[in-house]
Motif scaffolding. Sequence first.
Motif, PDB file in Angstrom:
ATOM      1  N   ILE A  36      29.671 -14.121  -5.453  1.00  0.00           N
ATOM      2  CA  ILE A  36      30.173 -14.665  -4.207  1.00  0.00           C
ATOM      3  C   ILE A  36      29.346 -15.417  -3.430  1.00  0.00           C
ATOM      4  N   SER A  37      27.857 -15.073  -3.400  1.00  0.00           N
ATOM      5  CA  SER A  37      27.084 -15.718  -2.593  1.00  0.00           C
ATOM      6  C   SER A  37      26.812 -17.093  -3.157  1.00  0.00           C
ATOM      7  N   GLY A  38      27.107 -17.234  -4.636  1.00  0.00           N
ATOM      8  CA  GLY A  38      26.773 -18.662  -5.090  1.00  0.00           C
ATOM      9  C   GLY A  38      27.898 -19.571  -4.712  1.00  0.00           C
ATOM     10  N   VAL A  39      29.064 -19.271  -4.707  1.00  0.00           N
ATOM     11  CA  VAL A  39      30.135 -20.031  -4.156  1.00  0.00           C
ATOM     12  C   VAL A  39      29.986 -20.419  -2.784  1.00  0.00           C
ATOM     13  N   LEU A  40      29.595 -19.296  -1.818  1.00  0.00           N
ATOM     14  CA  LEU A  40      29.236 -19.679  -0.290  1.00  0.00           C
ATOM     15  C   LEU A  40      28.249 -20.608  -0.351  1.00  0.00           C
ATOM     16  N   LYS A  41      27.311 -20.604  -1.097  1.00  0.00           N
ATOM     17  CA  LYS A  41      26.065 -21.481  -0.850  1.00  0.00           C
ATOM     18  C   LYS A  41      26.565 -22.869  -1.428  1.00  0.00           C
ATOM     19  N   LYS A  42      27.493 -22.929  -2.187  1.00  0.00           N
ATOM     20  CA  LYS A  42      28.043 -24.482  -2.873  1.00  0.00           C
ATOM     21  C   LYS A  42      28.932 -24.933  -1.627  1.00  0.00           C
ATOM     22  N   LYS A  43      29.435 -24.081  -0.801  1.00  0.00           N
ATOM     23  CA  LYS A  43      30.250 -24.549   0.325  1.00  0.00           C
ATOM     24  C   LYS A  43      29.457 -24.832   1.514  1.00  0.00           C
ATOM     25  N   GLY A  44      28.198 -24.690   1.325  1.00  0.00           N
ATOM     26  CA  GLY A  44      27.355 -25.160   2.483  1.00  0.00           C
ATOM     27  C   GLY A  44      26.823 -24.300   3.337  1.00  0.00           C
ATOM     28  N   TYR A  45      26.957 -22.959   3.139  1.00  0.00           N
ATOM     29  CA  TYR A  45      26.567 -21.798   4.003  1.00  0.00           C
ATOM     30  C   TYR A  45      25.036 -21.356   3.761  1.00  0.00           C
ATOM     31  N   SER A  46      24.461 -21.103   4.719  1.00  0.00           N
ATOM     32  CA  SER A  46      23.134 -20.493   4.785  1.00  0.00           C
ATOM     33  C   SER A  46      23.106 -18.864   4.946  1.00  0.00           C
ATOM     34  N   GLU A  47      22.176 -18.184   4.130  1.00  0.00           N
ATOM     35  CA  GLU A  47      22.147 -16.907   4.407  1.00  0.00           C
ATOM     36  C   GLU A  47      21.443 -16.486   5.563  1.00  0.00           C
ATOM     37  N   VAL A  48      21.723 -15.318   6.220  1.00  0.00           N
ATOM     38  CA  VAL A  48      21.107 -14.670   7.251  1.00  0.00           C
ATOM     39  C   VAL A  48      21.165 -13.311   7.001  1.00  0.00           C
ATOM     40  N   PHE A  49      19.987 -12.677   7.470  1.00  0.00           N
ATOM     41  CA  PHE A  49      19.929 -11.201   7.491  1.00  0.00           C
ATOM     42  C   PHE A  49      20.246 -10.500   8.787  1.00  0.00           C
ATOM     43  N   LEU A  50      20.875  -9.646   8.861  1.00  0.00           N
ATOM     44  CA  LEU A  50      21.132  -8.963  10.089  1.00  0.00           C
ATOM     45  C   LEU A  50      20.404  -7.583  10.174  1.00  0.00           C
ATOM     46  N   PRO A  51      20.076  -7.272  11.544  1.00  0.00           N
ATOM     47  CA  PRO A  51      19.388  -6.118  11.908  1.00  0.00           C
ATOM     48  C   PRO A  51      20.051  -4.881  11.357  1.00  0.00           C
ATOM     49  N   ALA A  52      19.467  -3.510  11.177  1.00  0.00           N
ATOM     50  CA  ALA A  52      20.200  -2.399  10.906  1.00  0.00           C
ATOM     51  C   ALA A  52      20.715  -1.911  11.986  1.00  0.00           C
ATOM     52  N   PHE A  53      20.264  -2.218  13.101  1.00  0.00           N
ATOM     53  CA  PHE A  53      20.516  -1.379  14.464  1.00  0.00           C
ATOM     54  C   PHE A  53      20.757  -2.439  15.473  1.00  0.00           C
ATOM     55  N   ASP A  54      21.408  -2.185  16.618  1.00  0.00           N
ATOM     56  CA  ASP A  54      21.466  -2.949  17.688  1.00  0.00           C
ATOM     57  C   ASP A  54      21.965  -2.023  18.971  1.00  0.00           C
ATOM     58  N   TYR A  55      21.885  -2.783  19.975  1.00  0.00           N
ATOM     59  CA  TYR A  55      22.192  -2.108  21.279  1.00  0.00           C
ATOM     60  C   TYR A  55      23.719  -1.511  21.123  1.00  0.00           C
ATOM     61  N   SER A  56      24.037  -0.402  21.462  1.00  0.00           N
ATOM     62  CA  SER A  56      25.385   0.086  21.409  1.00  0.00           C
ATOM     63  C   SER A  56      26.116  -0.764  22.242  1.00  0.00           C
ATOM     64  N   SER A  57      25.555  -1.342  23.493  1.00  0.00           N
ATOM     65  CA  SER A  57      26.435  -2.131  24.488  1.00  0.00           C
ATOM     66  C   SER A  57      27.041  -3.111  23.809  1.00  0.00           C
ATOM     67  N   THR A  58      26.103  -3.940  22.722  1.00  0.00           N
ATOM     68  CA  THR A  58      26.440  -5.140  21.917  1.00  0.00           C
ATOM     69  C   THR A  58      28.206  -4.956  21.382  1.00  0.00           C
ATOM     70  N   PHE A  59      28.167  -3.689  20.944  1.00  0.00           N
ATOM     71  CA  PHE A  59      29.441  -3.258  20.175  1.00  0.00           C
ATOM     72  C   PHE A  59      30.629  -3.002  21.202  1.00  0.00           C
ATOM     73  N   LEU A  60      30.309  -2.141  22.064  1.00  0.00           N
ATOM     74  CA  LEU A  60      31.101  -1.672  23.363  1.00  0.00           C
ATOM     75  C   LEU A  60      31.727  -2.813  23.876  1.00  0.00           C
ATOM     76  N   GLN A  61      31.004  -4.103  24.135  1.00  0.00           N
ATOM     77  CA  GLN A  61      32.102  -5.195  24.603  1.00  0.00           C
ATOM     78  C   GLN A  61      32.930  -5.849  23.955  1.00  0.00           C
ATOM     79  N   THR A  62      32.952  -5.631  22.550  1.00  0.00           N
ATOM     80  CA  THR A  62      34.215  -6.178  21.932  1.00  0.00           C
ATOM     81  C   THR A  62      35.317  -5.167  21.405  1.00  0.00           C
TER      82      THR A  62
END
Length: 344
Positions: A36-62
């Motif tokens: 799947i990553s190979g398809v996305l890269k061919k479509k012009g997407y770049s990979e990012v790595f997300l943090p394992a944790f975030d402030y709870s308020s980040t999710f509570l806003q949405t």
Amino acid sequence: MNQNLPEPSQKKWIPDGFHFLGPEDSKDRRNLLETISGVLKKKGYSEVFLPAFDYSSTFLQTVSAPDTASLFRVRDASGNEISPSIDLTVQAVKGMAGFSHQKENQNIFYVGRIFRETGKGSVSRKEVMQIGAESLGASGKENTLRILEEVDGIFSVLPLDSRLTLVLGSVNLFRSIVEEFLLSPAEIEILSTLLYQKNGTEIGRIFGERKDAAVLIRVLNALILNFDFDSLKSSLRLDSLSGKWKEDLERILEETAWILRVWSSYKRKIDLCLDFSLLRDLNYYTGFVFQGYLEGFPDPVLTGGSYDHLYELFSGVPKNASGYALVVNTLESALKNPLPELRP
């Protein structure tokens, strides 16, 4: 030291809802993710790595009020409340809203896990692997069609026994109803849940006493009962409406019809149908939304849509956005054969 340990089958060595993959399963997962990553890269997407944790308020806003109970919460050494992610889209958009990333590629993809508490005593999966793609600065009908075609391309390379059905809706149609009938926040939450459940009986019981109930109930039933464009348009009876509301509904239906026309003009790997009662995460979704279902699996294997205010929430800079996420665990269960290992 006492070596009389319980047999593995009798020993609860991993918490309910969490999973360990052995070497063979891990190899199969890696091959799936790389395909799947190979398809996305061919479509012009770049990979990012997300943090394992975030402030709870980040999710509570949405997240909606009922979903806050699914959030794991702990405190770090500084006393800040933090949580593992329950929404990778939020984290991806928030990360790219940082000043240092605003000039980089705005088409990104990620592989990550979401963690949700699924209820006391539940043995349902609490750890879900996703691979998702986000397009920052892109939205609207053309971009929605592009994403659906991109999904079609991904599923064309996966050897699945079950055919995928995509369900397309638009939260803007529901928002136009909210504005026309001046629904309160409490009514919006109740109604969106009942629409998603397709519970027309309860909708009629709760909203049937309003002075404008006849038109409201008719329109809501049209959203619940119609999955074909022509029957939906007929049931809405636009000619009986007037003013801005009629104009909004006509525009939304015209954009939807355009997507369906272009989609049906080519042979596709997946099917596309309509469901305007598909209302997800109204706190941040705007415009078109969609979910994908594989036959034999009750939960969606794919979710996505437009969220044109999410970037601005974290940066103060207006920017449209849209994207989707695939549930890797469901794809693994649906694959009829393991994917071959990709060669460098």
